[in-house]
Scaffold this motif. Structure first.
Motif, PDB file in Angstrom:
ATOM      1  N   PHE A  16       6.319  96.692 -18.757  1.00 20.27           N
ATOM      2  CA  PHE A  16       6.658  95.732 -17.648  1.00 20.27           C
ATOM      3  C   PHE A  16       5.992  95.747 -16.390  1.00 20.27           C
ATOM      4  CE2 PHE A  16      10.383  96.697 -20.415  1.00 20.27           C
ATOM      5  CZ  PHE A  16      10.514  95.457 -20.937  1.00 20.27           C
ATOM      6  N   LYS A  17       5.018  96.590 -16.399  1.00 19.95           N
ATOM      7  CA  LYS A  17       3.977  96.416 -15.088  1.00 19.95           C
ATOM      8  C   LYS A  17       3.254  95.340 -15.070  1.00 19.95           C
ATOM      9  CE  LYS A  17       3.762 101.743 -14.403  1.00 19.95           C
ATOM     10  NZ  LYS A  17       3.068 102.574 -14.567  1.00 19.95           N
ATOM     11  N   GLY A  18       3.043  94.626 -13.982  1.00 18.95           N
ATOM     12  CA  GLY A  18       2.312  93.425 -14.135  1.00 18.95           C
ATOM     13  C   GLY A  18       3.381  92.224 -14.363  1.00 18.95           C
ATOM     14  N   GLY A  19       3.019  90.998 -14.229  1.00 20.80           N
ATOM     15  CA  GLY A  19       3.835  89.953 -14.437  1.00 20.80           C
ATOM     16  C   GLY A  19       3.996  89.168 -15.944  1.00 20.80           C
ATOM     17  N   MET A  20       3.140  89.801 -16.825  1.00 27.37           N
ATOM     18  CA  MET A  20       2.948  89.047 -17.980  1.00 27.37           C
ATOM     19  C   MET A  20       4.129  89.414 -18.958  1.00 27.37           C
ATOM     20  SD  MET A  20      -0.349  89.307 -20.506  1.00 27.37           S
ATOM     21  CE  MET A  20      -0.282  89.621 -22.249  1.00 27.37           C
ATOM     22  N   ALA A  21       4.774  90.365 -18.906  1.00 25.20           N
ATOM     23  CA  ALA A  21       5.857  90.857 -19.896  1.00 25.20           C
ATOM     24  C   ALA A  21       6.984  89.938 -20.075  1.00 25.20           C
ATOM     25  CB  ALA A  21       6.211  92.161 -19.679  1.00 25.20           C
ATOM     26  N   SER A  22       7.534  89.812 -18.600  1.00 26.54           N
ATOM     27  CA  SER A  22       8.593  88.958 -18.489  1.00 26.54           C
ATOM     28  C   SER A  22       8.221  87.458 -19.252  1.00 26.54           C
ATOM     29  CB  SER A  22       8.853  88.853 -17.225  1.00 26.54           C
ATOM     30  OG  SER A  22       8.131  88.135 -16.216  1.00 26.54           O
ATOM     31  N   GLU A  23       7.232  86.888 -19.015  1.00 28.38           N
ATOM     32  CA  GLU A  23       7.048  85.455 -19.536  1.00 28.38           C
ATOM     33  C   GLU A  23       6.825  85.522 -20.985  1.00 28.38           C
ATOM     34  OE1 GLU A  23       4.088  81.635 -19.199  1.00 28.38           O
ATOM     35  OE2 GLU A  23       3.591  83.631 -18.213  1.00 28.38           O
ATOM     36  N   VAL A  24       6.259  86.701 -21.678  1.00 30.52           N
ATOM     37  CA  VAL A  24       6.101  86.903 -23.019  1.00 30.52           C
ATOM     38  C   VAL A  24       7.543  86.836 -23.835  1.00 30.52           C
ATOM     39  CG1 VAL A  24       5.146  88.219 -24.918  1.00 30.52           C
ATOM     40  CG2 VAL A  24       3.669  87.625 -22.878  1.00 30.52           C
ATOM     41  N   ILE A  25       8.422  87.918 -23.342  1.00 32.12           N
ATOM     42  CA  ILE A  25       9.668  87.950 -23.710  1.00 32.12           C
ATOM     43  C   ILE A  25      10.711  86.592 -23.530  1.00 32.12           C
ATOM     44  CG2 ILE A  25      11.862  89.392 -23.420  1.00 32.12           C
ATOM     45  CD1 ILE A  25       9.987  91.648 -22.773  1.00 32.12           C
ATOM     46  N   ASN A  26      10.407  86.325 -22.617  1.00 37.65           N
ATOM     47  CA  ASN A  26      11.198  84.892 -22.086  1.00 37.65           C
ATOM     48  C   ASN A  26      10.908  84.077 -23.272  1.00 37.65           C
ATOM     49  OD1 ASN A  26      13.031  85.708 -20.315  1.00 37.65           O
ATOM     50  ND2 ASN A  26      11.663  85.219 -18.707  1.00 37.65           N
ATOM     51  N   GLY A  27       9.618  83.549 -23.415  1.00 37.90           N
ATOM     52  CA  GLY A  27       8.891  82.902 -24.430  1.00 37.90           C
ATOM     53  C   GLY A  27       9.315  83.042 -25.636  1.00 37.90           C
ATOM     54  N   ARG A  28       9.357  84.351 -26.154  1.00 34.72           N
ATOM     55  CA  ARG A  28       9.607  84.963 -27.396  1.00 34.72           C
ATOM     56  C   ARG A  28      11.113  84.480 -27.874  1.00 34.72           C
ATOM     57  NH1 ARG A  28       6.430  90.535 -27.909  1.00 34.72           N
ATOM     58  NH2 ARG A  28       4.115  89.549 -28.094  1.00 34.72           N
ATOM     59  N   THR A  29      11.840  84.900 -26.923  1.00 38.62           N
ATOM     60  CA  THR A  29      13.160  84.699 -26.994  1.00 38.62           C
ATOM     61  C   THR A  29      13.629  83.240 -27.096  1.00 38.62           C
ATOM     62  OG1 THR A  29      13.733  86.528 -25.644  1.00 38.62           O
ATOM     63  CG2 THR A  29      15.523  85.111 -25.935  1.00 38.62           C
ATOM     64  N   ALA A  30      12.898  82.259 -26.411  1.00 38.21           N
ATOM     65  CA  ALA A  30      13.130  81.025 -26.361  1.00 38.21           C
ATOM     66  C   ALA A  30      12.611  80.295 -27.670  1.00 38.21           C
ATOM     67  CB  ALA A  30      12.465  80.143 -25.290  1.00 38.21           C
ATOM     68  N   MET A  31      11.641  80.860 -28.120  1.00 37.01           N
ATOM     69  CA  MET A  31      10.976  80.217 -29.426  1.00 37.01           C
ATOM     70  C   MET A  31      12.047  80.639 -30.539  1.00 37.01           C
ATOM     71  SD  MET A  31       6.874  80.938 -29.763  1.00 37.01           S
ATOM     72  CE  MET A  31       6.794  82.502 -28.646  1.00 37.01           C
ATOM     73  N   VAL A  32      12.812  81.717 -30.698  1.00 40.66           N
ATOM     74  CA  VAL A  32      13.910  82.183 -31.484  1.00 40.66           C
ATOM     75  C   VAL A  32      15.004  81.245 -31.147  1.00 40.66           C
ATOM     76  CG1 VAL A  32      15.232  83.941 -32.256  1.00 40.66           C
ATOM     77  CG2 VAL A  32      12.830  84.498 -32.202  1.00 40.66           C
ATOM     78  N   GLY A  33      15.264  81.113 -30.095  1.00 42.12           N
ATOM     79  CA  GLY A  33      16.726  80.454 -29.795  1.00 42.12           C
ATOM     80  C   GLY A  33      16.600  79.069 -30.055  1.00 42.12           C
ATOM     81  N   PHE A  34      15.440  78.241 -29.774  1.00 43.38           N
ATOM     82  CA  PHE A  34      15.371  76.989 -29.901  1.00 43.38           C
ATOM     83  C   PHE A  34      15.273  76.609 -31.298  1.00 43.38           C
ATOM     84  CE2 PHE A  34      12.669  73.178 -30.253  1.00 43.38           C
ATOM     85  CZ  PHE A  34      13.489  72.313 -29.698  1.00 43.38           C
ATOM     86  N   THR A  35      14.589  77.263 -32.187  1.00 50.39           N
ATOM     87  CA  THR A  35      14.637  77.131 -33.734  1.00 50.39           C
ATOM     88  C   THR A  35      15.738  77.358 -34.148  1.00 50.39           C
ATOM     89  OG1 THR A  35      12.245  78.063 -33.432  1.00 50.39           O
ATOM     90  CG2 THR A  35      13.603  77.845 -35.722  1.00 50.39           C
ATOM     91  N   ALA A  36      16.483  78.381 -33.814  1.00 55.75           N
ATOM     92  CA  ALA A  36      17.986  78.615 -34.498  1.00 55.75           C
ATOM     93  C   ALA A  36      19.020  77.562 -33.719  1.00 55.75           C
ATOM     94  CB  ALA A  36      18.516  79.893 -33.781  1.00 55.75           C
ATOM     95  N   ALA A  37      18.835  76.985 -32.626  1.00 55.37           N
ATOM     96  CA  ALA A  37      19.666  76.198 -32.249  1.00 55.37           C
ATOM     97  C   ALA A  37      19.390  74.665 -32.944  1.00 55.37           C
ATOM     98  CB  ALA A  37      19.478  75.707 -30.845  1.00 55.37           C
ATOM     99  N   LEU A  38      18.283  74.390 -32.869  1.00 52.23           N
ATOM    100  CA  LEU A  38      17.768  73.109 -33.728  1.00 52.23           C
ATOM    101  C   LEU A  38      18.126  73.223 -35.179  1.00 52.23           C
ATOM    102  CD1 LEU A  38      16.612  70.606 -32.718  1.00 52.23           C
ATOM    103  CD2 LEU A  38      14.304  71.314 -33.370  1.00 52.23           C
ATOM    104  N   LEU A  39      17.871  74.131 -35.915  1.00 52.85           N
ATOM    105  CA  LEU A  39      18.195  74.218 -37.375  1.00 52.85           C
ATOM    106  C   LEU A  39      19.703  74.078 -37.419  1.00 52.85           C
ATOM    107  CD1 LEU A  39      15.777  77.009 -38.694  1.00 52.85           C
ATOM    108  CD2 LEU A  39      15.836  74.605 -39.075  1.00 52.85           C
ATOM    109  N   ALA A  40      20.567  75.096 -36.667  1.00 55.43           N
ATOM    110  CA  ALA A  40      21.900  74.911 -36.813  1.00 55.43           C
ATOM    111  C   ALA A  40      22.399  73.524 -36.367  1.00 55.43           C
ATOM    112  CB  ALA A  40      22.608  75.813 -35.978  1.00 55.43           C
TER     113      ALA A  40
END
Length: 138
Positions: A16-40
């Motif tokens: 979590f040092k540096g600013g890259m980790a938060s964007e990557v984790i948010n992006g990965r979570t959003a990809m899973v969430g968007f796909t799941a919400a759209l499919l449902a």
């Protein structure tokens, strides 16, 4: 030590040092969430809000009671965080959070960043459209 191996914990949290980790984790979570919400939404016809809440009109106001989709949200975040930290725990230097990984075919760090940002915007847009129309998008 009573808390276990603190070196492993501090090593895992070093991603979590540096600013890259938060964007990557948010992006990965959003990809899973968007796909799941759209499919449902496509399979059930329910909006994202109605996938997450039972809405009860009690006369004076509407009460939002959580459904299964509400509890899947924090579970998804936890699974994405744990799976994102695992390469660092296993000792890999290019873990994808604070050190970019090498490209694997079409799966590049740049593509993951773009897709993550698109999923974040897509999820917000989906909620905004459903909030304005009052029904599911599809």
């Amino acid at each position: 030590a009573p808390l276990g191996d603190t070196d492993m914990v501090s090593n895992a949290l070093s991603v979590f040092k540096g600013g890259m980790a938060s964007e990557v984790i948010n992006g990965r979570t959003a990809m899973v969430g968007f796909t799941a919400a759209l499919l449902a939404e496509l399979t059930t016809g329910e909006s994202v809000t109605s996938q997450m809440f039972n809405m009860r009109d009690v006369g004076v106001k509407v009460i939002f009671l959580p459904k299964l989709g509400f509890f899947l949200l924090p579970l998804t975040v936890i699974v994405v965080i744990v799976s994102s930290i695992m390469p660092k725990i296993r000792g890999k230097e290019d873990n994808g959070l604070n050190v970019p990984t090498s490209a694997y075919g079409p799966f590049t760090p740049n593509a993951e960043t773009i897709n993550g940002r698109a999923a974040m915007m897509g999820l917000v847009s989906l909620l905004a459209v459903e909030g304005m129309t009052g029904s599911a998008l599809f």
